[in-house]
Design a protein around this motif. Sequence first.
Motif, PDB file in Angstrom:
ATOM      1  N   GLN A  70      -9.821  -5.719   1.378  1.00 63.65           N
ATOM      2  CA  GLN A  70      -8.770  -5.519   0.287  1.00 63.65           C
ATOM      3  C   GLN A  70      -9.340  -4.314  -0.952  1.00 63.65           C
ATOM      4  OE1 GLN A  70      -8.142  -9.458  -1.113  1.00 63.65           O
ATOM      5  NE2 GLN A  70      -7.428  -9.959   0.971  1.00 63.65           N
ATOM      6  N   PHE A  71     -10.553  -4.377  -1.187  1.00 63.20           N
ATOM      7  CA  PHE A  71     -10.998  -3.416  -1.987  1.00 63.20           C
ATOM      8  C   PHE A  71     -10.898  -1.925  -1.356  1.00 63.20           C
ATOM      9  CE2 PHE A  71     -14.712  -0.797  -3.520  1.00 63.20           C
ATOM     10  CZ  PHE A  71     -14.421  -0.853  -4.990  1.00 63.20           C
ATOM     11  N   ILE A  72     -11.335  -1.923  -0.278  1.00 62.80           N
ATOM     12  CA  ILE A  72     -11.225  -0.579   0.319  1.00 62.80           C
ATOM     13  C   ILE A  72      -9.757  -0.149   0.297  1.00 62.80           C
ATOM     14  CG2 ILE A  72     -11.499   0.725   2.555  1.00 62.80           C
ATOM     15  CD1 ILE A  72     -13.898  -0.935   3.151  1.00 62.80           C
ATOM     16  N   SER A  73      -8.688  -1.152   0.742  1.00 62.24           N
ATOM     17  CA  SER A  73      -7.280  -0.558   0.798  1.00 62.24           C
ATOM     18  C   SER A  73      -6.854  -0.123  -0.645  1.00 62.24           C
ATOM     19  CB  SER A  73      -6.492  -1.803   1.317  1.00 62.24           C
ATOM     20  OG  SER A  73      -5.155  -1.627   1.259  1.00 62.24           O
ATOM     21  N   THR A  74      -7.236  -0.995  -1.686  1.00 55.92           N
ATOM     22  CA  THR A  74      -6.586  -0.672  -3.033  1.00 55.92           C
ATOM     23  C   THR A  74      -7.373   0.599  -3.641  1.00 55.92           C
ATOM     24  OG1 THR A  74      -6.310  -3.106  -3.586  1.00 55.92           O
ATOM     25  CG2 THR A  74      -6.735  -1.371  -5.552  1.00 55.92           C
ATOM     26  N   PHE A  75      -8.534   0.909  -3.295  1.00 55.18           N
ATOM     27  CA  PHE A  75      -9.489   2.062  -3.738  1.00 55.18           C
ATOM     28  C   PHE A  75      -9.003   3.410  -2.986  1.00 55.18           C
ATOM     29  CE2 PHE A  75     -13.315   4.450  -5.005  1.00 55.18           C
ATOM     30  CZ  PHE A  75     -13.193   4.144  -6.363  1.00 55.18           C
ATOM     31  N   SER A  76      -8.299   3.109  -1.856  1.00 54.55           N
ATOM     32  CA  SER A  76      -8.035   4.239  -0.817  1.00 54.55           C
ATOM     33  C   SER A  76      -6.455   4.477  -1.152  1.00 54.55           C
ATOM     34  CB  SER A  76      -8.371   3.834   0.411  1.00 54.55           C
ATOM     35  OG  SER A  76      -9.582   3.587   0.795  1.00 54.55           O
ATOM     36  N   ASP A  77      -5.715   3.931  -2.109  1.00 61.72           N
ATOM     37  CA  ASP A  77      -4.271   3.992  -2.256  1.00 61.72           C
ATOM     38  C   ASP A  77      -4.182   5.578  -2.861  1.00 61.72           C
ATOM     39  OD1 ASP A  77      -1.918   3.807  -4.245  1.00 61.72           O
ATOM     40  OD2 ASP A  77      -1.524   2.621  -2.310  1.00 61.72           O
ATOM     41  N   VAL A  78      -3.290   6.191  -2.359  1.00 62.70           N
ATOM     42  CA  VAL A  78      -3.158   7.703  -2.871  1.00 62.70           C
ATOM     43  C   VAL A  78      -2.560   7.594  -4.239  1.00 62.70           C
ATOM     44  CG1 VAL A  78      -2.194   9.776  -2.470  1.00 62.70           C
ATOM     45  CG2 VAL A  78      -2.883   8.483  -0.481  1.00 62.70           C
ATOM     46  N   HIS A  79      -1.791   6.746  -4.376  1.00 63.94           N
ATOM     47  CA  HIS A  79      -0.880   6.895  -5.888  1.00 63.94           C
ATOM     48  C   HIS A  79      -2.079   6.225  -6.897  1.00 63.94           C
ATOM     49  CE1 HIS A  79       2.348   6.566  -2.990  1.00 63.94           C
ATOM     50  NE2 HIS A  79       3.122   7.349  -3.738  1.00 63.94           N
TER      51      HIS A  79
END
Length: 346
Positions: free
Chosen positions: A153-162
């Motif tokens: 979940q941290f990776i997903s949030t940190f990789s969010d383009v916006h």
Amino acid sequence: MPKLRTILPRPLDGTFSGTVCRLLFVLLMLPWLASCYHQKPKTSEAMVQYSERQLDSLSFFSTHHYTNNYNFVVKADSLTLIKQQPEEMLSGLEIDSFVVHRHDHLVVADIRILPTDPSDSVWVQVANQDMRFGWIHESRLIPHVVPDDPISQFISTFSDVHLLIFLIVIILSACAYLMKRMLRQDTPIVHFRDIDSFYPTLLALLVASSATLYATIQLYAPEMWRHFYFHPTLNPFSVPTILSVFLVSVWAMLIVGLAAVDDVRHQLPFGEAVTYLAGLVCVCALDYIIYSIATLYYVGYVLLAVYIFFAVRQYYRFSRTEYICGNCGASLRHKGKCPHCGTLNS
């Protein structure tokens, strides 16, 4: 003449003889106990017979990195699932659907491969916490869910383009303001007017190196990173070598960061320490942004080599103290008047 005495052997007492008897008894029993042990024959993994369903599941897992009973969390506002079988939808029959919402937990119940589907051949059946089952295309499922693991979940949030674009704008604005203020006030700042500690410089170099390595993994081994995303770990000894080096660098950043904070706290007053640490955070944030993006265009490696040379050179030329005041013992960068006690050191 002195009398000669003969030393006679000591007779065996009851304790010693009892110990010898017990030892002999154990030695005699060992072969009998060993003969009672039956070791099960080892079966080679190549001889294990898998069913066709198990083979399909293993094949799917090797390419998609998840399979049945895998847990997801919805990260989109909503996600629509159909209750009927995928074949009914492909046949144009009337179907019913229901919606799952953000933060709902889903578990993979079944996976179907339908080659006749023109849009996406992979269908995934998931169940929510209310035990409602529904089907959805994998291409619509994966972008809107995240694995049920805090690291993923941290990776997903940190990789969010916006989010990344928003952070870049905020960080650049904050760093520009802070650096300008620190230069005007002549306060300590890493790489330029640094304190007598190599930890801040080392932390900045670790962040730049980790960002370069992170982009390298995504550039040259995207499937390895995808598998790590679905099955994350903080143990550097249970992953491939390049991921192991990356995780070691992450742990090193944590340790060096704590050491840097401790050194700054002891060398600077509270107000200057807070300002210095804020500047250090800005430098590390800029390092991450620059090297994680530049490496994707193959220029990050050259920039990293130049940055390492520059940072080490700046520290050894302008930040490392070589003298100690003869009166108060304070560290001095050059001979002359001590700024702490006023003693003239020659």
